[in-house]
Design a protein around this motif. Structure first.
Motif, mmCIF file in Angstrom:
data_model
loop_
_atom_site.group_PDB
_atom_site.id
_atom_site.type_symbol
_atom_site.label_atom_id
_atom_site.label_comp_id
_atom_site.label_asym_id
_atom_site.label_seq_id
_atom_site.Cartn_x
_atom_site.Cartn_y
_atom_site.Cartn_z
ATOM 1 N N ASP A 1 -41.782 -25.495 3.701
ATOM 2 C CA ASP A 1 -42.781 -26.562 3.549
ATOM 3 C C ASP A 1 -42.723 -27.124 2.128
ATOM 4 N N TYR A 2 -41.630 -26.860 1.410
ATOM 5 C CA TYR A 2 -41.435 -27.382 0.061
ATOM 6 C C TYR A 2 -39.988 -27.873 -0.062
ATOM 7 N N HIS A 3 -39.738 -28.731 -1.036
ATOM 8 C CA HIS A 3 -38.378 -29.169 -1.330
ATOM 9 C C HIS A 3 -37.636 -28.016 -2.006
ATOM 10 N N GLN A 4 -36.353 -27.889 -1.707
ATOM 11 C CA GLN A 4 -35.584 -26.816 -2.336
ATOM 12 C C GLN A 4 -34.226 -27.332 -2.804
ATOM 13 N N LEU A 5 -33.813 -26.893 -3.988
ATOM 14 C CA LEU A 5 -32.479 -27.161 -4.498
ATOM 15 C C LEU A 5 -31.702 -25.855 -4.481
ATOM 16 N N LEU A 6 -30.533 -25.846 -3.826
ATOM 17 C CA LEU A 6 -29.674 -24.669 -3.781
ATOM 18 C C LEU A 6 -28.456 -24.905 -4.657
ATOM 19 N N LEU B 1 -21.641 -28.458 -7.830
ATOM 20 C CA LEU B 1 -22.396 -29.134 -6.781
ATOM 21 C C LEU B 1 -23.616 -28.330 -6.370
ATOM 22 N N ALA B 2 -24.715 -29.025 -6.144
ATOM 23 C CA ALA B 2 -25.945 -28.407 -5.649
ATOM 24 C C ALA B 2 -26.420 -29.209 -4.449
ATOM 25 N N LEU B 3 -27.382 -28.679 -3.725
ATOM 26 C CA LEU B 3 -27.842 -29.332 -2.498
ATOM 27 C C LEU B 3 -29.358 -29.416 -2.471
ATOM 28 N N TRP B 4 -29.862 -30.640 -2.277
ATOM 29 C CA TRP B 4 -31.293 -30.844 -2.081
ATOM 30 C C TRP B 4 -31.616 -30.739 -0.594
ATOM 31 N N THR C 1 -29.042 -33.844 0.679
ATOM 32 C CA THR C 1 -28.196 -34.593 -0.250
ATOM 33 C C THR C 1 -27.577 -33.659 -1.284
ATOM 34 N N ALA C 2 -26.245 -33.738 -1.432
ATOM 35 C CA ALA C 2 -25.538 -32.973 -2.448
ATOM 36 C C ALA C 2 -25.529 -33.763 -3.745
#
Length: 266
Positions: free
Chosen positions: A25-30, A52-55, A90-91
């Motif tokens: 239930d929150y935005h996450q960046l990996l 590279l990271a992923l939203w 989105t990357a």
């Protein structure tokens, strides 16, 4: 940040090799500063290696596979306080400053970088469609020779075995050299070369089928699948997005409406 209950539930799902499909239930960046992780979403598979990271926007179903010895970092942001400019997975390409801040936060440092500042820095990172795939270069003689040829002629169809025979080395040694010196397998390295070359051809208006053949894919469908797996969108969608940034009649680039910078408390 997400509430404690949500975080605890997510941690219970994570193992050393990944986690099953779930949503936040929150935005996450990996981000994987070491090794590689593969994240699967409704948009397809996203392979992440530094930088590279992923939203993942709040509510996005996703699962993940972690390669052995990979290090996985995750930053979460409350959507009520932080407006994510990406409506879909989105990357993004992280610059050196963003990577240093992320690593500092894992050590308990970087407290001076609050969530609002960190969020703004991470969302200002370049979109993956603007960044070529990372392509570390091998250093040993045989692997370096193969890499140099593929960079000049990505449509070269020789297999690792055929390359090894022409260079008088064993196929096993050649494959090990690519894995040890670049962090990725020979076949994946070659695919990245082809995809990187394809971006320039697409931007110049070449048809998708013609691009696939020019860069060495044996089928258009195989090219589309590889493109989507690495860039999170099909070549057709990438072309439409790129056209939105191409020069207009006046010769000046058309710019899409800029996303308003997130402000804490909104």
């Amino acid at each position: 940040m997400a509430d404690r209950m949500t975080q605890t539930t997510d941690e219970d799902l994570i193992t050393a090799t990944g986690h099953p499909t779930h949503a936040h239930d929150y935005h996450q960046l990996l981000y994987a500063p070491l090794g590689r992780i593969t994240v699967t979403t409704p948009d397809g598979e996203h392979e992440l290696t530094s930088p590279l990271a992923l939203w993942l926007p709040a509510g996005t179903p996703h699962s993940a596979r972690f390669d052995p010895e990979s290090l996985v970092l995750a930053e979460s942001f409350d959507p009520a306080l932080h407006r994510l400019p990406f409506a879909r997975t989105t990357a993004v390409h992280l610059d050196g400053a963003a990577r240093r801040h992320l690593l500092a936060r894992t050590r308990g440092e970087g407290a001076e970088v609050d969530d609002a500042v960190m969020f703004a820095a991470l969302t200002c990172a370049r979109n993956h469609r603007d960044a070529r795939l990372p392509l570390p270069r091998p250093t040993s003689e045989a692997a370096r020779a193969v890499a140099g040829t593929l960079l000049r002629s990505p449509d070269d169809q020789r297999t690792a075995t055929e390359w090894a025979e022409s260079l008088y080395v064993s196929a096993t040694s050649l494959r090990r050299a690519f894995r040890a010196e670049t962090g990725i397998a020979f076949s994946e390295w070659r695919t990245r070369v082809r995809l990187n070359h394809s971006l320039a051809l697409l931007s110049r208006g070449h048809q998708v089928g013609a691009v696939a053949a020019k860069v060495g894919f044996t089928s258009t469908n195989g090219y589309i699948l590889a493109f989507r797996r690495h860039f999170g969108r099909t070549p057709g969608v990438w072309i439409k997005e790129h056209e939105g940034r191409s020069p207009g009649p006046s010769g000046r680039a058309r710019s899409a409406p800029s996303a308003r910078k997130p402000v804490a408390g909104e």
